[in-house]
Design an enzyme around this catalytic site. Structure first.
Site, short mmCIF file in Angstrom:
data_model
loop_
_atom_site.label_atom_id
_atom_site.label_comp_id
_atom_site.label_asym_id
_atom_site.label_seq_id
_atom_site.Cartn_x
_atom_site.Cartn_y
_atom_site.Cartn_z
N HIS A 146 -25.25 41.92 47.21
CA HIS A 146 -25.54 43.31 47.58
C HIS A 146 -26.27 43.37 48.91
O HIS A 146 -25.99 44.21 49.77
CB HIS A 146 -26.41 43.99 46.51
N ARG A 179 -32.81 45.41 45.36
CA ARG A 179 -32.38 44.40 44.39
C ARG A 179 -33.59 43.74 43.72
O ARG A 179 -33.51 43.32 42.57
CB ARG A 179 -31.50 43.33 45.06
N HIS A 185 -32.60 40.39 41.29
CA HIS A 185 -32.66 39.33 42.29
C HIS A 185 -34.10 38.96 42.59
O HIS A 185 -34.99 39.82 42.56
CB HIS A 185 -31.99 39.76 43.61
N ASP A 189 -33.75 35.51 47.20
CA ASP A 189 -32.31 35.81 47.21
C ASP A 189 -32.01 36.86 48.27
O ASP A 189 -30.99 36.80 48.97
CB ASP A 189 -31.86 36.38 45.86
#
Length: 248
Positions: A146, A179, A185, A189
């Site tokens: 994403h 995220r 996440h 990340d």
């Protein structure tokens, strides 16, 4: 014995070829090790954002989880200063869609190489997209896909609308941070997602087709800017507040 992941094959329709696709498994550092300072920072970011459930930042993270082109472009409307309507920007949509198809194989290869568990795996902490919990639990976390798409979009929009580059890049950061807020996440990340996107977009600039599509999208956006309405003020205020309260 499990087979090692195979290098990704980039689709012919993409802007990158196997020769020009940067290999994230070589230029990114490995995911943080248990007990390391990096993992401690990741743990803190995950735990400290669980308390955001039910608030405006949680709702924004939930909205940012939607990667449909309509939602993705709309999320950058405040930053652009005018409404980005996917239905009225077919050249921009085509550009971003082709970027996404170019980045996907290498991103999935990196995820499968490291197969890092997501922060909610093994606990009952909330995430903002509960319906995706089972699917995400089987998908590697590192780097964040994403974030790669969101930051790639921000980089391109900043190039197409340079007078709004600060606002657009800020929104791109918030998009990735969603995220972390979402709980799907780790912070690292997301940070390495920014790096991956930057590497991919830099490589794409070597492709004449990418540059030509950029020019077409630039012309399209110039016309759209003159005819579009102002973005929703309340939504813009929420995004700005998110930008000033980073979980990183």
């Amino acid at each position: 014995m499990a087979l090692a992941p195979q290098p990704a094959k980039v689709p012919d329709a993409g802007y990158l070829t196997p020769a020009t696709q940067p290999d994230a498994t070589r230029y990114l550092p490995p995911p943080p090790q248990a007990g390391s300072a990096r993992q401690a920072a990741d743990d803190h970011a995950f735990q400290s954002t669980r308390g955001l459930k039910g608030g405006a930042r949680w709702a924004l993270a939930t909205s940012d989880a939607d990667l449909s082109m309509e939602s993705l472009l709309r999320s950058y409307s405040c930053a652009a200063g005018f409404t980005l309507d996917a239905r009225k920007a077919p050249r921009l949509v085509a550009l971003i869609s082709r970027m996404d198809s170019s980045e996907g194989p290498a991103m999935r290869y990196a995820k499968s190489t490291w197969h890092r568990p997501r922060p909610f795996v093994g606990n009952n902490q909330p995430i903002c997209t509960e319906s995706d919990r089972a699917h995400l639990a089987t998908s590697g976390a590192y780097p964040s896909g994403h974030t790669i798409l969101g930051w790639s979009t921000a980089l391109v929009l900043a190039e197409l609308l340079p007078d709004r580059s600060t606002e657009i890049l800020q929104r791109g950061r918030v998009f990735g941070e969603s995220r972390i807020v979402c709980g799907v996440h780790w912070a690292s990340d997301v940070l390495e997602g920014y790096m991956s996107a930057s590497a991919d977009i830099a490589a794409m600039h070597g492709n004449p087709a990418f540059r030509a599509d950029l020019d077409a999208a630039r012309t399209e956006l110039a016309g759209l800017r003159q005819a579009s309405s102002a973005p929703n003020a309340q939504a813009c205020a929420i995004e700005q507040d998110a930008a000033t309260h980073s979980p990183l």
